[in-house]
Design an enzyme around this catalytic site. Sequence first.
Site, PDB file in Angstrom:
ATOM      1  N   LYS A  33      13.858   4.634  -0.798  1.00 54.86           N
ATOM      2  CA  LYS A  33      12.401   4.815  -0.976  1.00 54.86           C
ATOM      3  C   LYS A  33      11.870   3.861  -2.051  1.00 54.86           C
ATOM      4  CE  LYS A  33      12.715   8.329   1.762  1.00 54.86           C
ATOM      5  NZ  LYS A  33      12.160   9.243   2.662  1.00 54.86           N
TER       6      LYS A  33
HETATM    7  C1  LIG Z   1      12.767  10.325   3.387  1.00 54.32           C
HETATM    8  C2  LIG Z   1      11.840  11.236   4.093  1.00 54.32           C
HETATM    9  C3  LIG Z   1      11.860  12.630   3.893  1.00 54.32           C
HETATM   10  C4  LIG Z   1      12.936  13.371   3.183  1.00 54.32           C
HETATM   11  O1  LIG Z   1      13.412  12.925   2.036  1.00 54.32           O
HETATM   12  P1  LIG Z   1      14.918  13.232   1.555  1.00 54.32           P
HETATM   13  O2  LIG Z   1      14.785  13.020   0.103  1.00 54.32           O
HETATM   14  O3  LIG Z   1      15.804  12.259   2.235  1.00 54.32           O
HETATM   15  O4  LIG Z   1      15.240  14.655   1.881  1.00 54.32           O
HETATM   16  C5  LIG Z   1      10.899  13.388   4.518  1.00 54.32           C
HETATM   17  N1  LIG Z   1       9.983  12.849   5.315  1.00 54.32           N
HETATM   18  C6  LIG Z   1       9.940  11.537   5.557  1.00 54.32           C
HETATM   19  C7  LIG Z   1       8.881  11.000   6.470  1.00 54.32           C
HETATM   20  C8  LIG Z   1      10.875  10.682   4.972  1.00 54.32           C
HETATM   21  O5  LIG Z   1      10.864   9.373   5.258  1.00 54.32           O
END
Ligand SMILES: *Cc1c(COP(=O)(O)O)cnc(C)c1O
Length: 387
Positions: free
Chosen positions: A192
Amino acid sequence: MPKSAISGGEQMEVPLARPDITDLEVEAVVAVLRTPNLSLGPKLEEFERRLAAYVGVKHGVAVNSGTSALHLVVKALGIGEGDEVITTPFSFVASANCLLFERARPVFVDIDPRTLNLDPERIEGKITPKTKAILAVDVFGQPADWTRLEEIADEHGLLLIEDSAEALGAEYKGKRAGSFGQAGVFGFYPNKQITTGEGGMILTDDEGLAQLCRSLRNQGRGEGSGWHQHERLGYNYRLSELNCALGLAQLERLDEILSKRERVAQMYNDRLKDVEGLELPYISPDVKLSWFVYVVRLSEDYTREDRDWILQELKARGIGCSNYFPPIHLQPFYREARPGLGYREDDFPITERVAARTIALPFHNNLSEREVDYVVQNLKELLQRPR
Ligand SMILES: *Cc1c(COP(=O)(O)O)cnc(C)c1O
């Protein structure tokens, strides 16, 4: 590893994603290790306060993943068995799974083929007396159409949730992603915009909702009540001080991180804009996009098999790439005929057409011009192959 097919070209290894960790982050984490406070300490509070201020909301509640953040929002809003929630099938699976955790039914609505976000004009046809909320996702860092979503939610008395896990730093009509609806949610997995290793945060202006989420992440303990006083069924979704210190250091570098990502996206845009058979990311005039990934789309005369072959060939040349996103409704356990699910091929044709043709290219803060050139050269060459 097979050799590159480009004559004279040497094989490179270009990862799909890579976190950007500097000495600032390393020192921040080590400093926490020298304190007695490894959980529920000052870094947690500071991380929550700083990110909430950045997004422009009153409260942040940090948890151990974006998925946990979504789960707590759904639970704290009282969404449960018998409720329907309108959401998108073109997303990471967690944005629909969080509804299944609470036995609510995800009701999918097809997407806008340009923005790839939930198409607001398709929502009203899916509203029933059981509909309780709309959960929209800011896909690939592009905020959804929040004006229309808010209008529809208001008109029908629905709750609104923003999955902004991919959109830290993005804006919709000048307002930051994460600030829409009853609550927004970020995720800090290593791919991210900023990472805490694992982690997530709930953002909201609603103090009651924030308090309930704080209790739910910490075994249902009440504010000010004892360590062994559990007021409700809760979870251990806490985020450690180490993770929060890492998040704070990344947050301090956020402007730098976002402009590095912008630079890489522009390198791709410049080199790919005239390539036949490719569609580049579309950006709505209402938004400032925050680059999460760089996803191109093959034109309609390519098939899913063509796309999969290109992915395989790129990987063989050391190029990290992926098929973001396979539609959620076609995941094996969403196809199973259980009450309310049991989706099939052709249920959401726009999503399926898009999902069959996407290629996520290597994308991270420090991707070099040489690496971008290598990716572009190989992609162009594969597109020209007779199929
Ligand atoms: C990455 C992501 C999540 C979840 O995040 P995690 O930290 O991996 O649990 C939820 N929704 C979207 C659209 C994402 O890209």
